[in-house]
Design a protein around this motif. Structure first.
Motif, PDB file in Angstrom:
ATOM      1  N   GLN A 174       0.815  -1.205   0.000  1.00 56.64           N
ATOM      2  CA  GLN A 174       0.000   0.000   0.000  1.00 56.64           C
ATOM      3  C   GLN A 174       0.851   1.259   0.000  1.00 56.64           C
ATOM      4  OE1 GLN A 174       0.373  -2.252   2.341  1.00 56.64           O
ATOM      5  NE2 GLN A 174      -0.037  -1.514   4.403  1.00 56.64           N
ATOM      6  N   TRP A 175       2.148   1.125   0.265  1.00 53.27           N
ATOM      7  CA  TRP A 175       3.004   2.300   0.348  1.00 53.27           C
ATOM      8  C   TRP A 175       4.095   2.330  -0.718  1.00 53.27           C
ATOM      9  CZ3 TRP A 175       2.948   0.138   5.768  1.00 53.27           C
ATOM     10  CH2 TRP A 175       1.812   0.575   6.454  1.00 53.27           C
ATOM     11  N   HIS A 176       4.017   1.447  -1.721  1.00 53.73           N
ATOM     12  CA  HIS A 176       4.952   1.590  -2.830  1.00 53.73           C
ATOM     13  C   HIS A 176       4.837   3.013  -3.371  1.00 53.73           C
ATOM     14  CE1 HIS A 176       5.775  -2.568  -2.586  1.00 53.73           C
ATOM     15  NE2 HIS A 176       4.700  -3.011  -3.223  1.00 53.73           N
ATOM     16  N   LYS A 177       5.897   3.525  -3.957  1.00 48.18           N
ATOM     17  CA  LYS A 177       5.875   4.917  -4.399  1.00 48.18           C
ATOM     18  C   LYS A 177       6.726   5.080  -5.634  1.00 48.18           C
ATOM     19  CE  LYS A 177       9.004   5.488  -0.473  1.00 48.18           C
ATOM     20  NZ  LYS A 177       9.116   6.047   0.881  1.00 48.18           N
ATOM     21  N   THR A 178       6.695   6.265  -6.186  1.00 47.46           N
ATOM     22  CA  THR A 178       7.503   6.542  -7.368  1.00 47.46           C
ATOM     23  C   THR A 178       7.996   7.977  -7.376  1.00 47.46           C
ATOM     24  OG1 THR A 178       7.531   6.561  -9.773  1.00 47.46           O
ATOM     25  CG2 THR A 178       5.411   6.990  -8.740  1.00 47.46           C
ATOM     26  N   GLY A 179       7.098   8.944  -7.235  1.00 44.75           N
ATOM     27  CA  GLY A 179       7.471  10.352  -7.258  1.00 44.75           C
ATOM     28  C   GLY A 179       6.220  11.193  -7.332  1.00 44.75           C
ATOM     29  N   ARG A 180       6.376  12.483  -7.316  1.00 49.11           N
ATOM     30  CA  ARG A 180       5.263  13.428  -7.236  1.00 49.11           C
ATOM     31  C   ARG A 180       4.391  13.365  -8.494  1.00 49.11           C
ATOM     32  NH1 ARG A 180       4.967  18.816  -4.477  1.00 49.11           N
ATOM     33  NH2 ARG A 180       3.841  20.326  -5.751  1.00 49.11           N
ATOM     34  N   ILE A 181       3.111  13.026  -8.315  1.00 51.86           N
ATOM     35  CA  ILE A 181       2.130  13.027  -9.402  1.00 51.86           C
ATOM     36  C   ILE A 181       1.185  14.195  -9.174  1.00 51.86           C
ATOM     37  CG2 ILE A 181       0.292  11.769 -10.566  1.00 51.86           C
ATOM     38  CD1 ILE A 181       2.999  10.577 -11.064  1.00 51.86           C
ATOM     39  N   ARG A 182       1.118  15.051 -10.161  1.00 50.00           N
ATOM     40  CA  ARG A 182       0.417  16.328 -10.002  1.00 50.00           C
ATOM     41  C   ARG A 182      -1.085  16.226 -10.249  1.00 50.00           C
ATOM     42  NH1 ARG A 182      -1.859  19.892  -8.723  1.00 50.00           N
ATOM     43  NH2 ARG A 182      -1.554  22.122  -8.907  1.00 50.00           N
ATOM     44  N   ALA A 183      -1.516  15.386 -11.209  1.00 51.20           N
ATOM     45  CA  ALA A 183      -2.929  15.347 -11.561  1.00 51.20           C
ATOM     46  C   ALA A 183      -3.231  14.067 -12.318  1.00 51.20           C
ATOM     47  CB  ALA A 183      -3.310  16.565 -12.414  1.00 51.20           C
ATOM     48  N   SER A 184      -4.523  13.742 -12.454  1.00 55.73           N
ATOM     49  CA  SER A 184      -4.941  12.560 -13.202  1.00 55.73           C
ATOM     50  C   SER A 184      -6.247  12.860 -13.937  1.00 55.73           C
ATOM     51  CB  SER A 184      -5.107  11.357 -12.275  1.00 55.73           C
ATOM     52  OG  SER A 184      -6.153  11.576 -11.344  1.00 55.73           O
ATOM     53  N   GLN A 185      -6.503  12.084 -14.981  1.00 55.19           N
ATOM     54  CA  GLN A 185      -7.723  12.252 -15.766  1.00 55.19           C
ATOM     55  C   GLN A 185      -8.076  10.936 -16.441  1.00 55.19           C
ATOM     56  OE1 GLN A 185      -7.388  14.979 -19.087  1.00 55.19           O
ATOM     57  NE2 GLN A 185      -9.458  14.539 -19.833  1.00 55.19           N
ATOM     58  N   TYR A 186      -9.355  10.557 -16.348  1.00 55.48           N
ATOM     59  CA  TYR A 186      -9.860   9.441 -17.133  1.00 55.48           C
ATOM     60  C   TYR A 186     -10.373   9.970 -18.461  1.00 55.48           C
ATOM     61  CZ  TYR A 186      -9.704   5.775 -13.596  1.00 55.48           C
ATOM     62  OH  TYR A 186      -9.290   4.828 -12.697  1.00 55.48           O
ATOM     63  N   VAL A 187     -10.061   9.244 -19.536  1.00 56.17           N
ATOM     64  CA  VAL A 187     -10.513   9.674 -20.856  1.00 56.17           C
ATOM     65  C   VAL A 187     -10.600   8.456 -21.773  1.00 56.17           C
ATOM     66  CG1 VAL A 187      -8.198  10.139 -21.757  1.00 56.17           C
ATOM     67  CG2 VAL A 187     -10.150  11.421 -22.650  1.00 56.17           C
TER      68      VAL A 187
END
Length: 865
Positions: A174-187
């Motif tokens: 549940q705490w795996h990570k990668t880096g700062r993600i600013r926003a998301s969108q489904y399309v």
């Protein structure tokens, strides 16, 4: 016309390779004790195991078979929903004119990023002194530089390869990570033929999630971006996914260079006519009634200097823009039932309203919203219920980084009621982070986040005192478990749409750790999506020495990251990046004779620490002052014993590796380094078995001081700065060669002042050779972050810059781009050349936003005459 899906091989194949590495990670380790500096209050130990990649695919992206949905079906469904909304009539619009708002003057405070104000100023000094116009010239010049030779020639027998597939968290999936993600969108994606998730990283660009065969994988969309893809906001056209807008500049992180548009799904990008462009961006919104109309919220600079701010409008999907409002604005929404109305959050005002289709804005109700207290607002995040569009919610920050409040309006934003029960989430970050979202199908389910997060499913309850919040971590108000968002510092909440899974109970969270899937019915979070090729780790951005390799085991390296602590990199068969600390990670080092002995600066308040054989971090600051991003160097030569070194102000200190507070000066107290006011920012030790050699550079100084000889306590600093001449902004970094072959070789660069510097010395700085060569004319505005040479052939030089990696085969006379396999632009913060005990000389780089990469040094001309 039947839609034919055409897969772009370059985008698909790269993702497949990454996904294959992800699924080959093997059995996950048992939970271990968490770093005490973490800001998440984690509860419970019976956490679920990692979700298989095929399950993640079902959770996040549409299935092309039994759940196939066309874009037309999705848009018609949305329109039908909007037509069926039993929306109360809107209040009469207020057309009262409003004067443009002058930008509020405010400097960052200690609470903003948990840093001392002086240290924070030093962190952003580089950004202030490297303006956007200079960066644009730099990107253009880099694009025109000579490329590396084609395959089959003496060079280009290899290419860069990403290391790992995200940051593995041993304490739980549940705490795996990668880096700062600013926003998301489904399309709905035309090429893929199904609805999928797009995410934007802060420094790494745009990614989409692809279901390929039995794998789910993240695929880069912006690797051809002509500038650093420091995404502040983005938009994929809901009617044509080939049309994409990316607005650069992430508030509180790094300035941008404008807005870029792609009309071919990210294969090519062009900077638009948004001039003067804001330095940061918050939101891009597409008009639901006309897909060619888009509005952009632009922001000021990090330090709130007088810069362009406000709202821009385009009627040709970003081809050209007109600024329609001048003043600090931080969010923007369109009314789903009455689309001619738009709402915006404005600092110092409250709520702005447009009743003419987003062509002009004024303070709603003449005062920015009754009951809001808008004059005390610094940043506002805004959301509107789709099912009950008279319900509006906003999250407001106040000066000083504290939360002004969570507010609800039931009459389209005209009057407001505060509904929170106290500030439990700001953590001093209310102006640099912020996110709010309401469930499209339930006006009572509301998620909010700043430093921490909380949510409720009865936000529409009449009496605010009866609203029950699931607070960050284990806390709640009697309504059940709290929320674990996977990582602190929240940027967006996106509810998984019915097109993916009807009646699902999940929300996509993005924050400084990456992408997390939270299920509000089970109160569980999953970070597995971060290990599916989303390589957007942010290597620590200032003060070099944040990447180190092991002499005894060349497959092992250590790196310091922004937000995600210190990571251990294994480039062997495992290809894994593992988190080994919390907070931020800065300068790092590895014992030369034991690849499991680590030394680093890390944490939220910065601590000097060491970790022997994975037994846990032991801080060893004692009475030493803690500068910005401090570090500890392990003794590079085993014959000198198990010692470590650090610095404060004008002195270098040494002690044996233990927890005893017995630091002793390397230089005599009567011989401090540099003149009065000099402050060390970097310490390097040579790999020299005959004598000690220490190199130090200072903050805001071009000078290099060298201490050479023995014993400890008697080394007097000598000024051995290269003959740089005038520099507009004094700045310097020095890098000792890491191999046993070059005990007195030192590399010197600068990345701020003009002219930029690049020097080489093979006698500890007694004499110097200028190796800037053709870069003086080809790339004069680059930031030369770090340089290394091939120890067996110093004609081969390699440079990490803010635009990419360079190589020279003639000792710096001529340079060319050394980029095969990398994105078109990558901010290479650090470069390390692994030589001793390595089967083949190998380069590692740590980037700001695209994680870590490696490349075997390919053949090149022999020693030049």
């Amino acid at each position: 016309m039947q839609h034919i899906s055409v897969f772009r091989p370059s985008r698909i194949v790269s993702g497949l390779l990454i996904a294959s590495m992800t699924l080959g990670q093997g059995v996950f380790a048992q939970p271990s004790e968490q770093d005490k500096s973490t800001r998440i209050q984690r509860q419970g130990s019976d956490r679920p195991s990692i979700t298989p990649a095929e399950d993640i695919a079902e959770m996040l992206i549409g299935n092309t078979h039994d759940k196939a949905v066309s874009r037309r079906d999705l848009l018609e469904e949305r329109k039908a929903r909007q037509r069926s909304i039993a929306a109360p009539p809107r209040p009469k619009a207020d057309f009262a004119p409003m004067e443009p708002i002058a930008p509020a003057q405010r400097m960052w405070t200690e609470q903003d990023l948990f840093e001392d104000p002086e240290q924070l100023a030093e962190l952003w000094r580089h950004e202030q002194e490297h303006p956007s116009d200079r960066r644009l010239r730099n990107y253009q010049a880099f694009a025109g530089m000579p490329k590396e030779p084609d395959a089959g020639t003496k060079v280009a027998q290899s290419q860069w390869q990403p290391i790992g597939a995200g940051i593995f968290e041993p304490a739980g999936s549940q705490w795996h990570k990668t880096g700062r993600i600013r926003a998301s969108q489904y399309v709905y994606d035309d090429e893929l033929g199904y609805t999928t998730l797009y995410v934007a990283s802060s420094g790494g660009g745009l990614f989409r999630l692809v279901n390929f065969l039995f794998f789910a994988m993240w695929q880069p969309v912006s690797d051809n971006f002509p500038a650093e893809p420091m995404v502040g906001a983005f938009l994929v056209d809901e009617t044509d996914s080939d049309r994409i807008l990316v607005a650069t500049g992430d508030y509180g992180r790094r300035w941008g260079t404008g807005l870029y548009r792609s009309l071919d799904g990210g294969d090519s990008w062009h900077r638009t006519s948004l001039d003067p462009a804001p330095l940061n961006s918050f939101r891009i919104v597409q008009d639901s009634t006309n897909p060619n109309v888009v509005l952009l919220v632009g922001a000021k600079a990090v330090f709130d200097a007088p810069q362009v701010s406000g709202i821009w409008r385009s009627e040709n999907f970003g081809g050209s823009w007109t600024q329609i409002y001048n003043g600090p604005v931080s969010d923007l929404k369109q009314d789903p039932a009455f689309p001619q109305f738009w709402l915006a959050g404005a600092s110092g005002v409250g709520v702005l309203e447009s009743s003419d289709g987003g062509r002009s804005f004024h303070a709603i109700n003449g005062n920015g919203g009754t009951g809001l207290g808008g004059a005390n607002t610094e940043r506002i995040n805004y959301t509107i219920s789709e099912s009950h569009p008279n319900y509006h919610y906003l999250l407001a920050g106040a000066p000083g980084g504290v939360m002004h409040g969570i507010f609800r309006s039931t009459n389209y934003g005209y009057t407001w009621t505060r509904i929170d029960q106290g500030d439990t989430i700001s953590w001093g970050l209310a102006t640099s982070t912020g996110a709010i979202a309401v469930d499209p199908d339930d006006p009572g389910r509301l998620f909010v986040g700043m430093g921490g997060a909380q949510w409720t499913d009865n936000a529409d309850t009449a009496n605010p005192a009866d609203i029950c919040w699931h607070l960050n971590g284990a806390g709640s108000s009697g309504c059940g478990p709290g929320i674990d968002g996977g990582h602190p510092d929240f940027h967006s909440f996106t509810f998984v749409p019915d097109a993916i899974d009807p009646d699902n109970t999940r929300v996509v969270i993005t924050n400084d750790g990456g992408v997390y899937i939270y299920d509000w019915s089970t109160h569980t979070v999953d970070g597995s999506a971060n290990l599916m090729g989303l390589n957007v780790g942010q290597h620590w951005p200032t003060y070099h020495g944040t990447l180190a390799s092991s002499h005894s085991d060349p497959d092992i390296a250590l790196a310091g990251t922004f937000d995600n602590g210190v990571v251990r990199i294994d480039v062997g068969a495992g290809q894994k990046v593992v988190a080994i600390s919390g907070g931020d990670g800065s300068k790092v080092n590895i014992s030369p004779d034991d690849s499991d002995d680590f030394f680093a600066g890390y944490g939220l308040g910065w601590r000097r620490a060491f970790n022997l054989d994975g037994t846990g971090w032991r801080t060893i600051d004692c009475s030493l002052m803690i500068p910005m991003a401090p570090g500890i160097q392990a003794d590079t030569t085993p014959s000198f014993g198990h010692w470590m070194y650090t610095y404060e102000n004008r002195d270098v200190w040494a002690k044996q590796v233990n927890t005893t507070c017995d630091w002793q000066r390397v230089n005599p107290s009567s011989s401090p380094i540099g003149p009065e006011g000099f402050r060390i920012q970097q310490l390097e030790q040579a790999v020299n078995s005959r004598e000690y050699i220490f190199y130090t550079t200072g903050i805001g100084s071009k000078d290099l001081y060298v201490m050479q000889g023995a014993p400890i306590g008697t080394l007097t600093p000598e000024l051995r700065t290269p003959p740089t001449g005038y520099m507009s902004i004094p700045d310097a970094s020095a890098f000792a060669d890491r191999s046993l072959l070059q005990p007195e070789t030192i590399y010197y660069t600068s990345d701020l002042g003009s002219p930029i510097q690049a020097w080489l010395s093979t006698n500890a700085g007694d004499t110097w050779q200028n190796v800037r060569g053709n870069l003086a004319t080809l790339l004069p505005d680059a930031r030369y972050r770090e340089m290394v040479g091939n120890p067996s052939n110093l004609n081969q030089l390699f440079m990490a810059t803010d635009v990419g990696v360079l190589r020279s085969d003639d000792r710096g006379a001529t340079w060319y781009k050394y980029m095969n396999g990398l994105p078109a632009v990558i901010d290479a913060m650090s470069i390390e050349l692994v030589f001793d005990n390595a089967a083949e000389p190998t380069l590692y780089i740590g980037s700001f936003g695209r994680g870590w990469w490696k490349r075997v040094i390919d053949d090149a001309p022999a020693e030049a005459p």
